[in-house]
Design a protein around this motif. Structure first.
Motif: not given
Length: 264
Positions: A220-229
């Motif tokens: 569920l998380v995007d490890a490459n996007d610090p601003d992701a939900e």
């Protein structure tokens, strides 16, 4: 509470299944069973695995036959000796938690010209696909198998396509499912209103939340996007979408009824 989804470790890559656009594969796991592997590193990415899990377990809850889904761990060293460069790249990109679907050995593809389903079963499947917005159950690609004389549903990675759009989920949850006009079972689905009433009772808010809770955080998380939900925020979106869509099921049911009348 332990997850009802079992976890296995992949021990042997058997063969690619090239009829799938995302290069799924037949593989053996440490429990001795064969599985169709769906890879996190494939083109559709983790969202396809999320859709597979949620739609598949919703189908199971509604009494439809689904092969067992498992979490399949792929070690970093797996596939280093694979001679096919494309497959080796896919395996490298899929280190970690993937999805396995129990392989139904000897199953044959459902052919609507050979097998006619009862109206109730056809209506149940059409309702499910409208609910989860599954665009991939057409005459060209039925994504159904006959195994031991029973019908089994497979391949739900194209469902829940709202999560690819970036548009507000609230708006999309209330949209009719226009692609139902191409559904392979639409002509036989004459009991949609009856099925709708039954399924609205089965899919309680608690059951929907329990199914979404099965999705691993790392899907569920995007490890490459610090601003992701966060995983919790993404989980809440899926729960909200499904609960709101169920509350407005009359919209997609009527769309299906209209499409069926136009076809027949």
């Amino acid at each position: 509470m332990d997850s009802p989804i079992r976890s296995v470790r992949v021990t042997r890559y058997v063969t690619p299944l090239r009829e799938g656009g995302s290069l799924p594969a037949l593989a053996e796991a440490d429990d001795g069973f064969l599985y169709v592997l769906k890879f996190r590193g494939a083109g559709q990415g983790l969202k396809a695995l999320v859709a597979e899990l949620i739609a598949g377990e919703l189908a199971r809850t509604l009494g439809l036959r689904m092969p067992e889904i498992v979490f399949a761990q792929l070690d970093e060293a797996f596939g280093r000796t694979e001679p096919d460069e494309e497959i080796q790249d896919l395996l490298k990109a899929s280190t970690g938690l993937n999805m396995g679907i129990h392989y139904l050995s000897g199953a044959i593809t459902f052919d609507p010209l050979v097998t006619t389903l009862p109206a109730r079963l056809a209506s149940q499947i059409v309702w499910l696909d409208c609910f989860v917005t599954n665009v991939d159950r057409t005459a060209r690609n039925t994504n159904m198998l006959i195994w031991h004389k029973e019908l089994w549903l497979i391949d739900h990675g194209a469902a829940l396509y709202f999560h690819h759009s970036g548009q507000p989920w609230q708006e999309q949850s209330r949209r009719p499912f226009v692609p139902v006009k191409d559904h392979v079972l639409l002509s036989q689905a004459s009991e949609l209103e009856t099925v709708d009433a039954e399924y609205r009772q089965l899919l309680t808010p608690e059951r929907i939340a329990d199914i979404v809770d099965l999705v691993p955080n790392e899907w569920l998380v995007d490890a490459n996007d610090p601003d992701a939900e966060s995983a919790a925020e993404r989980r809440a979106v899926y729960v909200g979408f499904l609960q709101d869509r169920l509350a407005h099921s009359h919209l997609f049911v009527q769309e299906a009824i209209n499409a069926r009348h136009a076809r027949i």
